[in-house]
Design a protein around this motif. Sequence first.
Motif, short mmCIF file in Angstrom:
data_model
loop_
_atom_site.label_atom_id
_atom_site.label_comp_id
_atom_site.label_asym_id
_atom_site.label_seq_id
_atom_site.Cartn_x
_atom_site.Cartn_y
_atom_site.Cartn_z
N GLU A 87 0.84 -1.19 0.00
CA GLU A 87 0.00 0.00 0.00
C GLU A 87 0.88 1.25 0.00
O GLU A 87 2.01 1.23 0.48
N ARG A 88 0.31 2.33 -0.51
CA ARG A 88 1.00 3.62 -0.41
C ARG A 88 1.03 4.02 1.06
O ARG A 88 0.01 3.92 1.76
N GLU A 89 2.18 4.48 1.52
CA GLU A 89 2.31 4.83 2.94
C GLU A 89 2.88 6.22 3.13
O GLU A 89 3.69 6.70 2.33
N PHE A 90 2.46 6.84 4.22
CA PHE A 90 2.91 8.17 4.58
C PHE A 90 4.38 8.12 4.99
O PHE A 90 4.80 7.22 5.70
N VAL A 91 5.13 9.11 4.53
CA VAL A 91 6.54 9.22 4.91
C VAL A 91 6.75 10.43 5.81
O VAL A 91 7.31 10.33 6.89
N GLY A 92 6.31 11.59 5.36
CA GLY A 92 6.48 12.80 6.14
C GLY A 92 5.58 13.90 5.63
O GLY A 92 5.18 13.90 4.47
N GLY A 93 5.26 14.84 6.51
CA GLY A 93 4.42 15.98 6.14
C GLY A 93 4.88 17.23 6.84
O GLY A 93 5.51 17.17 7.90
N ILE A 94 4.56 18.36 6.24
CA ILE A 94 4.96 19.65 6.79
C ILE A 94 3.82 20.63 6.59
O ILE A 94 3.21 20.69 5.52
#
Length: 118
Positions: A44-51
């Motif tokens: 699955e597509r997965e979250f890595v980082g956000g800002i």
Amino acid sequence: QVPLVESGGGLVQAGGSLRLSCATSERTINTYAMGWFRQAPGKEREFVGGITRSGITRYYAESVKGRFTISRDNAKNMVYLQMNSLKPDDMALYYCTAGAGLNEWRYWGQGTQVTVSS
């Protein structure tokens, strides 16, 4: 239309570093939170980082904390993902994304491939 163009992917040995870049528009960088996701084959597509839009708050997946850093340069309409100490498990197609908040991703780039050799 929300342009998101990733670059900087490539082949790197385990333990090495890469910096991904995401070019976007002035309107996008001044409107949205920005992030990076990744998708490995068969996963699955997965979250890595956000800002956040201001750049003050950043979030990371546990698997990349301490190794990856997300940043943004609103003056240049750019978002970056500095990836250090890369592991074979980091190998994936990395996507830049924009959204109203850190859990409201709406727009996606085409992705840039990161390959990590062991």
